[in-house]
Design an enzyme around this catalytic site. Structure first.
Site, short mmCIF file in Angstrom:
data_model
loop_
_atom_site.label_atom_id
_atom_site.label_comp_id
_atom_site.label_asym_id
_atom_site.label_seq_id
_atom_site.Cartn_x
_atom_site.Cartn_y
_atom_site.Cartn_z
N GLY A 71 2.31 -49.35 43.40
CA GLY A 71 1.26 -49.47 43.60
C GLY A 71 1.10 -47.93 44.05
O GLY A 71 -0.63 -47.68 43.90
N THR A 72 1.94 -47.22 44.72
CA THR A 72 2.05 -45.98 44.65
C THR A 72 1.34 -44.77 43.69
O THR A 72 0.60 -44.24 43.94
CB THR A 72 3.31 -45.14 45.09
N ASN A 150 -2.34 -53.12 54.92
CA ASN A 150 -1.40 -53.89 54.88
C ASN A 150 -0.98 -54.23 56.23
O ASN A 150 0.22 -55.71 56.36
CB ASN A 150 -0.41 -52.53 54.41
N SER A 198 0.01 -53.88 43.01
CA SER A 198 2.15 -54.19 43.22
C SER A 198 1.76 -55.19 42.69
O SER A 198 2.18 -55.75 43.71
CB SER A 198 1.91 -53.25 44.26
N GLY A 199 3.66 -55.35 41.89
CA GLY A 199 3.88 -56.55 41.87
C GLY A 199 4.77 -56.93 43.27
O GLY A 199 4.39 -58.21 43.35
N HIS A 200 5.65 -56.14 43.47
CA HIS A 200 6.10 -57.34 44.75
C HIS A 200 5.97 -57.34 46.05
O HIS A 200 6.25 -57.92 46.69
CB HIS A 200 7.10 -55.90 45.19
N THR A 236 8.12 -45.00 28.45
CA THR A 236 8.64 -46.90 27.35
C THR A 236 8.22 -48.25 28.58
O THR A 236 8.83 -48.21 29.97
CB THR A 236 10.22 -46.47 27.23
N CYS A 324 9.10 -44.56 62.89
CA CYS A 324 9.88 -43.75 64.42
C CYS A 324 9.80 -42.05 63.85
O CYS A 324 11.19 -42.05 62.90
CB CYS A 324 11.39 -44.51 64.06
#
Ligand code: PLP
Length: 384
Positions: A71-72, A150, A198-200, A236, A324
């Site tokens: 996504g980034t 998010n 984004s896939g994850h 690739t 943090c």
């Protein structure tokens, strides 16, 4: 001990069906899709099939999908690629609650001569639409606003925003990383020029993403190299992961209704259970216009990080709205932008569900949480 994973906005479990779909591309079909020989030709058609599956999930034409690494990369490509293509100084409009994948490139561009406006939100996380309108009236701009947040799950009215941007002659990108697979998205009806995913976040592996680019959008290549992705992104192709994202997109379409009803009901059960059993607790962000899987709850007078440690000891994974930094726990930029009071901001905790969660998971968290809150409040300097 039970393991309960409620941090699906951070990352999701790879669906077993996705793993199965990917395996042949490690073992047998490992050719380079650009190769002219048999080994390449065998896999090229699977890349195109996956492009079709991703396109279908968001109502795009397959030729408008570029595969990226995450996504980034999609966000950076959209923002930096479009600004560079403009070839002049551009007004960039974004919001104060975007993910760093959007805020960082925008702030980088500010340092390189472009004006950047960060629109604020109210306490419910709604975008200040009046401010956006005023900014758009000043002339055509490049706009990057997220589909869904998010941390809180709050959904921006992207359809309305995209229409406003197009009427003002601007270019519109949306970071839909958290929305794709959870919300029904159809770019044939929402006039965004670009959309990141984004896939994850939708049960594909980490390390694969995609950028939707509407035909005709001016975009410079961000990752320069070979002629892959029709010359729009060098490198690739990551064939197994592309196939995985395709399968995950197909499954997301299949499970969407379940997310919107069963998962949302579990999220509501969790929220109601925690609010009822833990005093001085509040939900951050609009409870109506938000993702079906997300709730952001503040347990007042205690630190979110401390809650996470104790939850983790009991096998429960959630996340906090704090970052943090050098030993001091600062509430996240999203929680701060919403003006959540200090005593609540520090105890903000995000629970994000998925199709793999059950009612037993939720009841386990509801059972364990009151003792954690009570224990931490005894230690809190804010409680007499
Ligand atoms: N945008 C949003 C809204 C996100 O939540 C995330 C990840 O948390 C990203 C972008 C970045 O995606 P990735 O981790 O695939 O780079």
């Amino acid at each position: 001990m039970r393991n309960v994973y409620l941090d699906n906005n951070a990352t999701t479990r790879v669906a077993p069906e996705v793993v199965d779909a990917m395996m042949p591309f490690f073992n047998d079909l490992w050719g380079n899709p650009s190769s002219m020989h048999l080994f390449g030709g065998q896999v090229a058609s699977f890349v195109e099939a996956a492009r079709n599956q991703v396109a279908q999930l968001i109502g795009a034409d397959p030729s408008e999908i570029i595969f990226t690494s995450c996504g980034t990369e999609s966000d950076n490509t959209a923002i930096r690629g479009a600004i560079e293509a403009a070839g002049r100084s551009v007004r960039i409009i974004t919001s104060r609650v975007e993910h760093p994948a959007v805020l960082s490139p925008c702030r980088y561009l500010r340092e390189h001569g472009h004006e950047v406006i960060e629109i604020g939100v109210d306490e419910a996380g709604h975008l200040d639409m009046d401010e956006l309108e005023r900014e758009l009236e000043k002339g055509p701009s490049f706009v990057s606003l997220m589909w869904a947040n998010n941390e809180t799950g709050v959904i921006f009215p992207i359809r309305k925003i995209a229409r406003m941007v197009k009427e003002s002659g601007g270019v519109m990108h949306t970071d839909a990383v958290q929305a794709v697979g959870k919300e029904s998205i159809d770019v044939s009806k929402v006039p965004v020029d670009m959309l990141s995913l984004s896939g994850h976040k939708l049960h594909a592996p980490k390390g694969i993403g995609a950028l939707y680019v509407r035909r005709g959008t001016k975009l410079n290549t961000f990752l320069m190299g070979g002629h892959q992705e029709s010359g729009r992104r060098g490198g690739t192709e990551n064939v197994p992961y592309i196939v995985g994202l395709g399968k995950a997109s197909e499954l997301a379409a299949e499970y969407m209704k379940d997310e919107q009803s069963r998962v949302a009901a579990l999220r509501d059960r969790l929220e109601e259970g925690l609010l009822a059993s833990c005093p001085d607790t509040r939900v951050n962000g609009d409870q109506k216009h938000r993702l079906p899987n997300t709730t952001n709850i503040s347990f007042q007078y205690i630190e979110g990080e401390a809650i996470l440690y104790l939850l983790s000891d009991l096998g429960i994974a959630a996340s906090s709205g704090s970052a943090c930094t050098s030993g001091s726990l600062e509430p996240s930029h999203v929680i701060r932008a919403m003006g959540v009071p200090f005593t609540a901001a520090h105890g903000s905790t995000r629970f994000s569900l998925s199709r793999y969660n059950t009612q037993e998971d939720i009841d386990y968290v509801i059972e364990k949480m009151p003792a954690i809150v009570e224990r931490l409040r005894v230690l809190s300097p804010f409680v007499e």
